[in-house]
Design an enzyme around this catalytic site. Structure first.
Site, PDB file in Angstrom:
ATOM      1  N   GLY A  98       0.813  -1.214   0.000  1.00 50.64           N
ATOM      2  CA  GLY A  98       0.000   0.000   0.000  1.00 50.64           C
ATOM      3  C   GLY A  98       0.841   1.256   0.000  1.00 50.64           C
ATOM      4  O   GLY A  98       2.071   1.214  -0.010  1.00 50.64           O
ATOM      5  N   GLY A 100       2.776   3.577   1.453  1.00 49.13           N
ATOM      6  CA  GLY A 100       3.468   3.682   2.736  1.00 49.13           C
ATOM      7  C   GLY A 100       3.895   5.086   3.082  1.00 49.13           C
ATOM      8  O   GLY A 100       3.978   5.436   4.259  1.00 49.13           O
ATOM      9  N   LYS A 121       4.054  12.843  -1.361  1.00 54.65           N
ATOM     10  CA  LYS A 121       4.971  11.753  -1.033  1.00 54.65           C
ATOM     11  C   LYS A 121       5.927  12.246   0.038  1.00 54.65           C
ATOM     12  O   LYS A 121       6.672  13.200  -0.178  1.00 54.65           O
ATOM     13  CB  LYS A 121       5.739  11.289  -2.266  1.00 54.65           C
ATOM     14  CG  LYS A 121       6.560  10.030  -2.027  1.00 54.65           C
ATOM     15  CD  LYS A 121       7.135   9.490  -3.319  1.00 54.65           C
ATOM     16  CE  LYS A 121       7.898   8.199  -3.080  1.00 54.65           C
ATOM     17  NZ  LYS A 121       8.457   7.658  -4.348  1.00 54.65           N
ATOM     18  N   ASP A 268       3.866  -3.934  -7.839  1.00 52.18           N
ATOM     19  CA  ASP A 268       3.251  -2.784  -7.171  1.00 52.18           C
ATOM     20  C   ASP A 268       3.831  -1.468  -7.661  1.00 52.18           C
ATOM     21  O   ASP A 268       3.312  -0.398  -7.330  1.00 52.18           O
ATOM     22  CB  ASP A 268       3.401  -2.894  -5.649  1.00 52.18           C
ATOM     23  CG  ASP A 268       4.843  -3.076  -5.216  1.00 52.18           C
ATOM     24  OD1 ASP A 268       5.404  -4.140  -5.518  1.00 52.18           O
ATOM     25  OD2 ASP A 268       5.413  -2.173  -4.573  1.00 52.18           O
ATOM     26  N   ASN A 269       4.892  -1.536  -8.471  1.00 57.95           N
ATOM     27  CA  ASN A 269       5.468  -0.325  -9.072  1.00 57.95           C
ATOM     28  C   ASN A 269       5.124  -0.201 -10.547  1.00 57.95           C
ATOM     29  O   ASN A 269       5.752   0.568 -11.275  1.00 57.95           O
ATOM     30  CB  ASN A 269       6.996  -0.327  -8.917  1.00 57.95           C
ATOM     31  CG  ASN A 269       7.428  -0.167  -7.476  1.00 57.95           C
ATOM     32  OD1 ASN A 269       6.682   0.362  -6.657  1.00 57.95           O
ATOM     33  ND2 ASN A 269       8.618  -0.631  -7.151  1.00 57.95           N
TER      34      ASN A 269
END
Length: 513
Positions: A98, A100, A121, A268-269
């Site tokens: 998720g 982070g 971010k 996930d990237n």
């Protein structure tokens, strides 16, 4: 800025956790959790991308908006949240992951009806931080801001950067995971994209067997981001997967064109829209090397090396196909689509190389030509981008040793010079097969071979200067990256100095970079 126009359509549609806390935990059967940014007492703006702000509909910056850019004192209309997703990391299933250290403000729509998500971010921990602090350091934030903008101006699909701010606090990081943690300046980036949806969002919901939510997520994605798809039912999901494959292949080809190495191509990237996302241990390639990886965490296997990015993207698409199988339920279609992916990618890749060499079309003989070129590049240790810049200038009177020694990281002895001369002779014969004129051929090369790429050593020098409050190099790099097909600063269009060969942050980086 028009902050009051930010909306949250995603959290209005999908299941979520409205607890609003940052306790690191599993959050099953939800796609997001509401969470407030930590807030910073003394933020300081470094860069604001005013042109991008106007393009996406936020407009001009007022003095009061600086706090919004640093995720501080937010207006009441914004309900901030982080999304949950899963992923395969270095080939292994990692389960729930998720955002982070990323927190979404929501979505802004410009006058043309185009939508962009806005995300901080480095603004603090979320339930998906895995016991980390959710902060970011200046070093990694500068790298994300500058490279995402550099990729945009190179013509590569990417997320973009709206602002970069110091948070006014220090953050402890062990840059190379060497047991030597140090304090660094904290920073926060505001980044934008049409969507930050990843392969991992679909993997998580499928793994949880939440099929109705998976249907809703794909329908939402198609309706908002794949408007060319008009089919219904299972065919819609097939068309969706096919389009994701095409976008992903096209992205990989663009990475190869400019020499970009992502460094950590976990599922996930991977953007579902085919965007470059998550700028961590990346690098623009200096010396041509198909086996080059900039990520220390990727050693010794080099799973995410430059030359493997095409096949890894295909592997990642297999994992997405598995996630979508409950909707498609046609194993043969998925297998055939993924098998075609390789053919599509390599044909697109070779057509791209044709443009870099100034060929007007791809011929059968070019496959052997490109293979020989790759071997020559590695043997002679040529700089990838600078080689093509020199190739544009070469003529019959050129002294090969003088001409190409400035773009080689090795020594060009007599044997190597003979191989180079032989290759150039074959290249010039191949050029004569063009139907287009030499001028048109050169124009094609100049459009596809950048004069400036944002090398890691330049980023390293810029970060060092910013850490002591100097911004001159930052300003120059921004001007250069906004005009990458021009040679505005000749000193930046040179191979990496040998003094940076083994410096951390220049040749190799960690996932913490």
């Amino acid at each position: 800025m028009n902050i009051d126009k930010i909306t949250q359509p995603f959290i209005e549609i999908f299941p979520g956790d409205f607890s609003g806390n940052t306790i690191q935990r599993n959050t099953p059967k939800v796609l997001f959790s509401t969470v407030e940014p930590v807030g910073f007492e003394n933020p300081e703006s470094i860069i604001f991308n005013e042109k991008l702000s106007k393009e996406i509909g936020l407009g001009k910056l007022d003095e009061k908006d600086f706090q919004f850019l640093a995720a501080t004192n937010l207006p009441k209309n914004i309900k901030t949240y982080a999304t949950a997703y899963a992923g395969h990391q270095f080939g292994n299933w990692a389960g729930q992951l998720g955002d982070g250290r990323a927190i979404l403000a929501g979505e802004i729509t410009n006058e043309a009806g185009e939508k962009n998500e806005i995300q901080w971010k480095g603004a603090g921990a979320t339930p998906y931080s895995r016991h980390a602090d959710g902060r970011a350091v200046l070093r990694s934030s500068v790298r994300e801001y500058l490279m995402s903008e550099a990729m945009f101006h190179l013509g590569v699909p990417t997320t973009r950067a709206l602002s970069l701010s110091l948070t006014g606090e220090n953050v402890v990081r062990d840059m190379m995971y060497s047991g030597n943690p140090q304090e660094e300046k904290g920073a926060v980036v505001v980044r934008t994209a049409e969507s930050f949806l990843r392969f991992g969002h679909f993997e998580l919901i499928s793994a949880q067997k939440e099929i109705n939510t998976l249907i809703d997520l794909v329908d939402f994605t198609v309706e908002n981001y794949f408007k060319n798809i008009k089919s219904e039912g299972e065919q819609k999901y097939k068309d969706f997967f096919s389009e994701v494959c095409i976008r992903t292949a096209n992205l990989m080809v663009e990475w190869f064109r400019v020499g970009f190495v992502h460094g950590v191509m976990n599922t996930d990237n991977m953007s579902i829209l085919g965007l470059t996302i998550d700028y961590g241990p990346y690098s623009m390639m200096d010396g041509y090397d198909l086996n080059f990886t900039p990520n220390t965490t990727d050693l010794p296997g080099r799973r995410y090396a430059f030359g493997k990015q095409g096949q890894i993207s295909q592997w990642n698409l297999w994992q997405l196909a598995n996630s979508l199988f409950p909707l498609v339920k046609d194993e043969k279609f998925l297998e055939e689509t993924l098998n075609r992916y390789g053919n599509y990618f390599w044909e697109a890749h070779d057509k791209m190389l044709c443009k870099k060499f100034g060929f007007d079309e791809l011929k059968k003989s070019d496959e052997e030509f490109f293979t020989n070129w790759q071997g020559l590049m590695q043997e002679l240790e040529f700089d990838y981008n600078l080689f093509f810049n020199q190739l544009e200038k070469i003529d019959d009177n050129s002294n090969f040793e003088n001409f190409f020694s400035k773009v080689s990281y090795g020594n060009l002895d007599e044997a190597k010079l003979q191989k180079l001369q032989h290759f150039i002779e074959i290249y010039q014969l191949r050029l004569k097969e063009n139907i287009i004129s030499r001028k048109e051929s050169l124009d094609l090369m100049k459009k596809n071979n950048p004069k400036f790429i944002l090398r890691n050593y330049l980023l390293f020098e810029c970060i060092e200067e910013l850490n002591i409050g100097k911004t001159e190099m930052l300003d120059e790099l921004i001007k250069a990256l906004e005009n990458p097909y021009e040679e505005i600063f000749p000193e930046f269009s040179a191979k990496r100095p040998s003094g940076y060969d083994d410096v951390s942050g220049c040749s190799m980086l960690s996932c913490s970079s």
